[in-house]
Design a protein around this motif. Structure first.
Motif, PDB file in Angstrom:
ATOM      1  N   UNK A 474       0.839  -1.391  -0.140  1.00 10.10           N
ATOM      2  CA  UNK A 474       0.008   0.110  -0.047  1.00 10.10           C
ATOM      3  C   UNK A 474       0.795   1.278  -0.133  1.00 10.10           C
ATOM      4  N   UNK A 475       2.055   1.032  -0.227  1.00  2.00           N
ATOM      5  CA  UNK A 475       2.975   2.355  -0.594  1.00  2.00           C
ATOM      6  C   UNK A 475       2.755   2.965  -2.288  1.00  2.00           C
ATOM      7  N   UNK A 479       7.106   5.848  -4.893  1.00  2.84           N
ATOM      8  CA  UNK A 479       7.931   5.560  -3.653  1.00  2.84           C
ATOM      9  C   UNK A 479       8.326   3.978  -3.563  1.00  2.84           C
ATOM     10  N   UNK A 480       8.059   3.362  -4.881  1.00  2.00           N
ATOM     11  CA  UNK A 480       8.739   1.948  -4.643  1.00  2.00           C
ATOM     12  C   UNK A 480       7.583   0.836  -4.481  1.00  2.00           C
ATOM     13  N   UNK A 481       6.471   1.190  -4.220  1.00  2.00           N
ATOM     14  CA  UNK A 481       5.508   0.172  -3.685  1.00  2.00           C
ATOM     15  C   UNK A 481       4.642  -0.304  -4.897  1.00  2.00           C
ATOM     16  N   UNK A 482       3.508  -1.139  -4.508  1.00  2.00           N
ATOM     17  CA  UNK A 482       2.586  -1.520  -5.723  1.00  2.00           C
ATOM     18  C   UNK A 482       1.680  -0.388  -5.744  1.00  2.00           C
ATOM     19  N   UNK A 483       1.222   0.476  -5.048  1.00  2.00           N
ATOM     20  CA  UNK A 483       0.318   1.317  -5.198  1.00  2.00           C
ATOM     21  C   UNK A 483      -1.043   1.068  -4.798  1.00  2.00           C
ATOM     22  N   UNK A 484      -1.386   0.300  -4.194  1.00  5.07           N
ATOM     23  CA  UNK A 484      -2.656  -0.116  -3.507  1.00  5.07           C
ATOM     24  C   UNK A 484      -3.047   1.177  -2.447  1.00  5.07           C
ATOM     25  N   UNK A 485      -4.409   1.217  -2.301  1.00  6.24           N
ATOM     26  CA  UNK A 485      -4.679   1.921  -1.029  1.00  6.24           C
ATOM     27  C   UNK A 485      -4.804   1.362   0.199  1.00  6.24           C
ATOM     28  N   UNK A 486      -5.138  -0.002   0.013  1.00  7.38           N
ATOM     29  CA  UNK A 486      -5.321  -0.682   1.378  1.00  7.38           C
ATOM     30  C   UNK A 486      -4.712  -2.012   1.081  1.00  7.38           C
ATOM     31  N   UNK A 487      -4.587  -2.682   2.369  1.00  7.36           N
ATOM     32  CA  UNK A 487      -4.143  -4.046   2.091  1.00  7.36           C
ATOM     33  C   UNK A 487      -4.916  -5.037   3.137  1.00  7.36           C
ATOM     34  N   UNK A 488      -5.367  -6.134   2.840  1.00 13.52           N
ATOM     35  CA  UNK A 488      -5.853  -6.981   3.970  1.00 13.52           C
ATOM     36  C   UNK A 488      -5.035  -7.486   4.949  1.00 13.52           C
ATOM     37  N   UNK A 489      -5.272  -7.358   6.158  1.00  9.40           N
ATOM     38  CA  UNK A 489      -4.228  -7.816   7.360  1.00  9.40           C
ATOM     39  C   UNK A 489      -4.800  -9.292   7.604  1.00  9.40           C
ATOM     40  N   UNK A 490      -4.137 -10.274   6.609  1.00 11.41           N
ATOM     41  CA  UNK A 490      -4.133 -11.643   6.818  1.00 11.41           C
ATOM     42  C   UNK A 490      -3.607 -12.373   8.201  1.00 11.41           C
ATOM     43  N   UNK A 491      -2.424 -11.557   8.638  1.00  8.77           N
ATOM     44  CA  UNK A 491      -1.825 -11.883  10.118  1.00  8.77           C
ATOM     45  C   UNK A 491      -2.673 -11.590  10.962  1.00  8.77           C
ATOM     46  N   UNK A 492      -3.215 -10.595  11.225  1.00  2.46           N
ATOM     47  CA  UNK A 492      -3.993 -10.012  12.313  1.00  2.46           C
ATOM     48  C   UNK A 492      -5.302 -11.160  12.233  1.00  2.46           C
TER      49      UNK A 492
END
Length: 734
Positions: A474-475, A479-492
């Protein structure tokens, strides 16, 4: 206009071409059919199988064509000069009909269209490929265009030409695009493409990759839909949605499978029109901010839940037409609800009418099964390294956002796209050109998709279902990221559910599974997902994941939702879990809405509703979701009693929120809790309240602090924490 007597029209015919037309092997029909210049004359050739006679109608003449008995269905006539325009009249068995010759029309696509398509940069590719209702050279009809660069011959077939691929063979343009304008066709026409591959073999009839509509499954032909008739009335929402979808906004998503959310009599899925009232009103009443639709792109198999799409540009007809789907989105916007779509670019099924071996070659998919076959799902993996394939998917993302005013895309199975060795053993995958496992082409596609959609459509959001530690999901791209606005928190999700499924007597040994997520909670812009994946394939419902007797199951689940709604991160809950459906999800039937007549299930529903409303009204619970300054532990180490206490901070003037969790069935009366401020702390929510199905234990509405330092705070109070509960305190205004 006079018909030429000499030379004879039949003598001008290319007999090899005539045989190719008759045999369905003519790869250049526009060089043979229609008006063609010949030495000293203009030859008109038409192919109308079954006709007994054909006449050419010009402005001032009716010229009969000569039937070629050696080539049944072919008719010819010669003219001294090319007519300015003409129509055809055919007759058979006492009936006559008039029509425009499709072979008299110029191409619709421009040289620029073909250039950008070949370059893979045509942002709105759906404007030129697919089937488009239009007026071309003064005549109404449908223009068809399809990319099939390795085909020998491509025809559009349907009821209008009795599914005969010889009749409406297409023109080959640059870049491997084939096109034809078919006069007289209208919206609703059913069609497919008949493709002769490079080896001369006919492929199975193919649905249009850019088809905007489809037949009802199990039928799978494409259907012409007119995309031009759009009259939106959601300007107010569209202009303000950006603020409602930012990282600083409250976002609570209701994930829905439209086919099974609710069913009508006879087990019929609801229509888009019905859902525009029933679903939208319910989601708004429940306090959610967004509805997320499991994939509605056309798909052949109900049991795939839409995650194996064939018609990437077609809203499934299972619930209605594209216009009716637009009305559903508009109804949601009128209620202040955003609509997200599950988008599946990572694979597609092997169904014969789909993208696989589209033109007789591995066009959309990789040829090597180590790159092109998904072992987990028995599907095909797109070759994103091919410009045109990447363009197909990037344009598709933009298509849904622009044509249907969707507010964002949740991208499915991103982890499977990022890594070439995903779910593969040694020797079953092909390294990238640097010898590594990263899928550079898929990474480039995701970055380009995010750059394109955020750049072209103001206010949208994209969300990645990504389960690995890939950096910068979500960077921003720059700035070197994939550009998503959000990411699912699968670890949580994995850690917290594993903890909640334990008998409370064992939870003290797994205390860290509830606290570990705070070590990385601010590394991405997270969504906390309890999705459909957690309640299928024998995993059971959320209610029955919980340990204990039935009362304890409900109490555990209420406490867990309390933790979820107060933990940093946006929220996502799958349908049915808001009222603690007893059974795991079944895509073939409605949710068990009758359970809401039971006080325990109704209490859970009201708990989630109140959590949503409180969350949306309380900046401290969402404003700093992505900043460490928004969270502070008060008690993270009381594993023996399985108690957790933390503070959520908003802006300087926002009341602080203190959250207390008791994850044992033991009531904890007179528990001293440090509080970050003196005075009265209101008990805003208590999962043990009788209204939610609890035991009614609490703090009489508020607690008052004492000048007793505790938990690193100058003030503290004695608090009653009911068994298996979440208690939420808010500092009252001074």
């Amino acid at each position: 206009m006079q018909q030429t007597k000499t030379p004879d029209a039949a003598a001008l015919l290319d007999h090899n071409a005539a045989r190719a037309i008759l045999n369905g092997q003519c790869g250049d029909p526009f060089a043979q059919l229609g008006m063609q210049d010949r030495t000293g004359a203009v030859l008109l050739t038409v192919f109308v199988p079954g006709a007994e006679g054909v006449t050419c109608l010009t402005d001032d003449n009716a010229v009969p064509l000569t039937p070629l008995h050696d080539y049944p269905g072919l008719f010819v006539a010669a003219f001294a000069d090319r007519p300015a325009s003409y129509r055809l009249r055919a007759s058979a068995q006492g009936h006559a009909w008039e029509f425009d010759d499709p072979y008299r029309f110029d191409p619709v696509l421009t040289a620029d269209d073909l250039y950008y398509l070949g370059e893979g940069t045509h942002r709105r590719l759906w404007h030129v490929l697919g089937a488009h209702v239009m007026t071309h050279q003064g005549v109404d009809g449908v223009h068809f265009a399809v990319w099939a660069p390795n085909a020998r011959r491509v025809s559009v077939v349907g009821g209008f030409n009795v599914w005969d691929g010889r009749r409406t063979a297409m023109r080959r343009l640059g870049g491997g695009v084939w096109d034809i304008f078919v006069p007289g066709l209208t919206e609703g026409e059913v069609y497919k493409y008949e493709i002769i591959g490079p080896d001369g073999a006919a492929q199975p009839l193919k649905a249009d990759p850019f088809g905007y509509g489809s037949e009802h499954p199990p039928r799978n032909a494409s259907v012409v839909r007119d995309l031009r008739r759009v009259d939106w009335h959601d300007a107010a929402w569209m202009q303000t949605r950006g603020a409602a979808q930012s990282i600083d906004a409250p976002i609570s998503v209701y994930e829905v499978n439209l086919a099974s959310w609710k069913r009508a009599a006879g087990n019929r899925p609801l229509s888009y029109t019905e859902l525009a009232t029933d679903l939208v009103d319910y989601a708004a009443w429940m306090g959610f901010t967004h509805i997320e639709l499991m994939p509605i792109s056309e798909h052949p198999f109900d049991g795939s839940w839409g995650y194996q799409p064939v018609g990437m540009y077609a809203p499934t007809i299972r619930h209605g037409t594209p216009d009716e789907f637009r009305a559903l989105v508009e109804a949601a916007h009128a209620k202040g609800l955003g609509v997200l779509l599950d988008w599946v670019p990572g694979h597609f099924p092997t169904d014969a009418h789909g993208l696989g071996l589209f033109d007789g070659t591995h066009l959309y998919e990789h040829a090597d099964p180590r790159e092109g076959f998904h072992q987990d799902w028995n599907t095909l993996i797109p070759n994103f390294g091919r410009n045109e394939v990447a363009n197909y998917y990037n344009a598709n993302a933009l298509y849904w956002l622009e044509e249907y005013h969707l507010d964002g895309l949740r991208v499915d199975a991103v982890a499977s796209m990022l890594y070439r060795d995903y779910s593969r053993k040694h020797g079953e995958w092909v390294p990238n050109h640097d010898g590594g496992r990263e899928n550079y082409e898929a990474i480039a596609l995701l970055r380009d998709m995010n750059t394109l959609t955020y750049g072209e459509v103001p206010g949208i959001m994209t969300v990645a279902e990504e389960s690995t530690a890939f950096p910068g999901v979500s960077r921003p791209v720059d700035h070197g990221g994939l550009g998503f606005g959000f990411k699912w928190n699968m670890g949580w999700m994995n850690d917290s559910l594993r903890y909640m499924e334990l008998d409370p007597i064992h939870r003290k040994h797994h205390h860290h599974e509830m606290t570990f997520s705070l070590h990385y909670a601010f590394g991405e812009n997270y969504v906390l997902p309890i999705s459909h994946d957690e309640v299928v394939h024998g995993k059971g419902s959320m209610l029955h994941k919980m340990p204990g007797n039935l009362w304890e199951k409900f109490a555990n689940l209420r406490a867990f939702y309390g933790f979820m709604w107060t933990h940093p991160g946006k929220k996502l809950l799958f349908m049915g879990q808001e009222f603690a459906q007893s059974k795991e999800w079944n895509h073939n039937q409605s949710l068990d809405w009758h359970e809401c007549d039971d006080g325990r299930h109704k209490g859970m529903q009201m708990w989630v509703r109140d959590l949503n409303r409180f969350y949306r009204a309380t900046p401290s619970l969402y404003l700093n979701d992505t900043r460490p300054s928004g969270f502070q532990w008060l008690e993270a180490g009381d594993s023996d009693r399985s108690i957790f206490a933390f503070v959520r901070h908003g802006g300087p003037d926002d009341p602080k929120v203190v959250v207390l969790l008791n994850m044992t069935p033991m009531e904890r009366p007179d528990t001293r809790i440090g509080l970050p401020g003196a005075g009265r702390w209101r008990e805003a929510l208590n999962s043990d309240a009788e209204a939610y199905g609890g035991g009614g234990r609490g703090n009489m509405g508020a607690v008052a602090t004492e000048n007793v330092p505790w938990m690193g705070q100058d003030q503290s109070a004695l608090v009653n924490i009911p068994p298996l509960s979440a208690v939420i305190l808010v500092q009252d205004d001074a």
